[in-house]
Design a protein around this motif. Sequence first.
Motif, PDB file in Angstrom:
ATOM      1  N   ILE A  65      45.970  50.248  30.378  1.00 37.63           N
ATOM      2  CA  ILE A  65      44.168  49.021  29.571  1.00 37.63           C
ATOM      3  C   ILE A  65      44.570  47.944  29.736  1.00 37.63           C
ATOM      4  O   ILE A  65      43.642  47.103  30.791  1.00 37.63           O
ATOM      5  CB  ILE A  65      43.718  49.343  28.783  1.00 37.63           C
ATOM      6  N   ALA A 103      40.518  43.093  23.559  1.00 36.76           N
ATOM      7  CA  ALA A 103      40.288  43.795  24.776  1.00 36.76           C
ATOM      8  C   ALA A 103      39.522  44.753  24.890  1.00 36.76           C
ATOM      9  O   ALA A 103      39.069  44.676  26.472  1.00 36.76           O
ATOM     10  CB  ALA A 103      41.365  45.283  24.821  1.00 36.76           C
ATOM     11  N   LEU A 104      38.040  45.197  24.279  1.00 39.96           N
ATOM     12  CA  LEU A 104      37.015  45.659  24.267  1.00 39.96           C
ATOM     13  C   LEU A 104      35.892  44.404  24.956  1.00 39.96           C
ATOM     14  O   LEU A 104      35.566  44.590  25.929  1.00 39.96           O
ATOM     15  CB  LEU A 104      36.340  45.800  23.064  1.00 39.96           C
ATOM     16  N   LEU A 152      37.370  41.961  27.235  1.00 40.11           N
ATOM     17  CA  LEU A 152      37.136  41.599  28.467  1.00 40.11           C
ATOM     18  C   LEU A 152      37.180  42.724  29.436  1.00 40.11           C
ATOM     19  O   LEU A 152      36.591  42.443  30.158  1.00 40.11           O
ATOM     20  CB  LEU A 152      38.991  41.554  28.160  1.00 40.11           C
ATOM     21  N   GLY A 153      36.915  44.304  28.373  1.00 45.74           N
ATOM     22  CA  GLY A 153      37.042  45.316  29.159  1.00 45.74           C
ATOM     23  C   GLY A 153      35.218  45.754  29.882  1.00 45.74           C
ATOM     24  O   GLY A 153      34.266  45.860  30.157  1.00 45.74           O
ATOM     25  N   LEU A 154      34.585  45.206  28.517  1.00 44.87           N
ATOM     26  CA  LEU A 154      33.088  45.022  28.627  1.00 44.87           C
ATOM     27  C   LEU A 154      32.595  44.128  30.011  1.00 44.87           C
ATOM     28  O   LEU A 154      32.013  43.887  30.603  1.00 44.87           O
ATOM     29  CB  LEU A 154      32.696  45.066  27.369  1.00 44.87           C
ATOM     30  N   LYS A 156      34.399  42.750  32.414  1.00 47.45           N
ATOM     31  CA  LYS A 156      34.431  43.293  33.681  1.00 47.45           C
ATOM     32  C   LYS A 156      34.212  43.942  34.625  1.00 47.45           C
ATOM     33  O   LYS A 156      33.576  44.443  35.054  1.00 47.45           O
ATOM     34  CB  LYS A 156      35.883  43.831  33.196  1.00 47.45           C
ATOM     35  N   ALA A 157      33.125  44.842  33.117  1.00 47.39           N
ATOM     36  CA  ALA A 157      32.233  46.070  33.449  1.00 47.39           C
ATOM     37  C   ALA A 157      30.762  45.278  33.382  1.00 47.39           C
ATOM     38  O   ALA A 157      29.909  46.436  34.054  1.00 47.39           O
ATOM     39  CB  ALA A 157      32.191  47.190  32.357  1.00 47.39           C
ATOM     40  N   SER A 187      37.038  34.722  31.008  1.00 44.41           N
ATOM     41  CA  SER A 187      36.085  34.915  31.155  1.00 44.41           C
ATOM     42  C   SER A 187      34.324  34.915  31.239  1.00 44.41           C
ATOM     43  O   SER A 187      34.684  33.343  31.072  1.00 44.41           O
ATOM     44  CB  SER A 187      36.752  36.620  30.542  1.00 44.41           C
ATOM     45  N   SER A 236      47.943  52.459  27.098  1.00 44.18           N
ATOM     46  CA  SER A 236      47.193  51.494  25.959  1.00 44.18           C
ATOM     47  C   SER A 236      47.651  49.576  27.117  1.00 44.18           C
ATOM     48  O   SER A 236      47.995  49.144  27.593  1.00 44.18           O
ATOM     49  CB  SER A 236      47.929  50.828  25.052  1.00 44.18           C
ATOM     50  N   ARG A 275      45.124  46.811  33.706  1.00 46.59           N
ATOM     51  CA  ARG A 275      43.529  46.555  34.719  1.00 46.59           C
ATOM     52  C   ARG A 275      42.763  45.522  33.948  1.00 46.59           C
ATOM     53  O   ARG A 275      41.752  45.079  34.513  1.00 46.59           O
ATOM     54  CB  ARG A 275      42.933  48.033  34.055  1.00 46.59           C
ATOM     55  N   LEU A 276      43.188  45.189  32.668  1.00 44.56           N
ATOM     56  CA  LEU A 276      42.929  44.045  31.597  1.00 44.56           C
ATOM     57  C   LEU A 276      43.319  42.501  32.229  1.00 44.56           C
ATOM     58  O   LEU A 276      42.440  40.907  32.851  1.00 44.56           O
ATOM     59  CB  LEU A 276      42.875  43.687  30.700  1.00 44.56           C
TER      60      LEU A 276
END
Length: 168
Positions: free
Chosen positions: A57, A18-19, A21-23, A25-26, A119, A54, A60-61
Amino acid sequence: MNEHGDIIVVGGGPVGSALALGLDKAGFTVTLLEARAGGGAEDDARTLALSHGSRLILERLGVWPLPVAPTPILEIRVTQRAGFGCVELTAAESGVPALGYVVEYGALQRALTAALANSRVRIETASTALAVEGDAQAVTVTVDQAGTTSRLRARLAAVADGGASLKL
């Protein structure tokens, strides 16, 4: 020494995935190191309790809803055995659809793995982080990749595998 972008995430379980993926996307360049040769524990039968936050989050992912329907937690009651009093929390009083969700670990991991496949995250399986060292400019992660030791360099490392095997 190999340059591996902005961030190295150690651990391909739900938190590390998850981290990463979030990074991604950022807009960061991310390398995900997973010790298992085949990737995450997609057949793991354990269950997890996730908070409503959670879930937000994961939405959003792009990995929520999960392929296997989670069980919503609508009420939590906290008591002390043989003690006086009780605390009750309900989703309705909190204004949320559920306080949390019970999910299958494997189902969550499969959803995260599918999202990672779509990704830009670089995934290195059979890669165990042995040590993490850093200074003000960068971090170096010493990695055992299928019996070969290498050193990967990035701006930042996030350890999301429990860190039990690392020498920090």
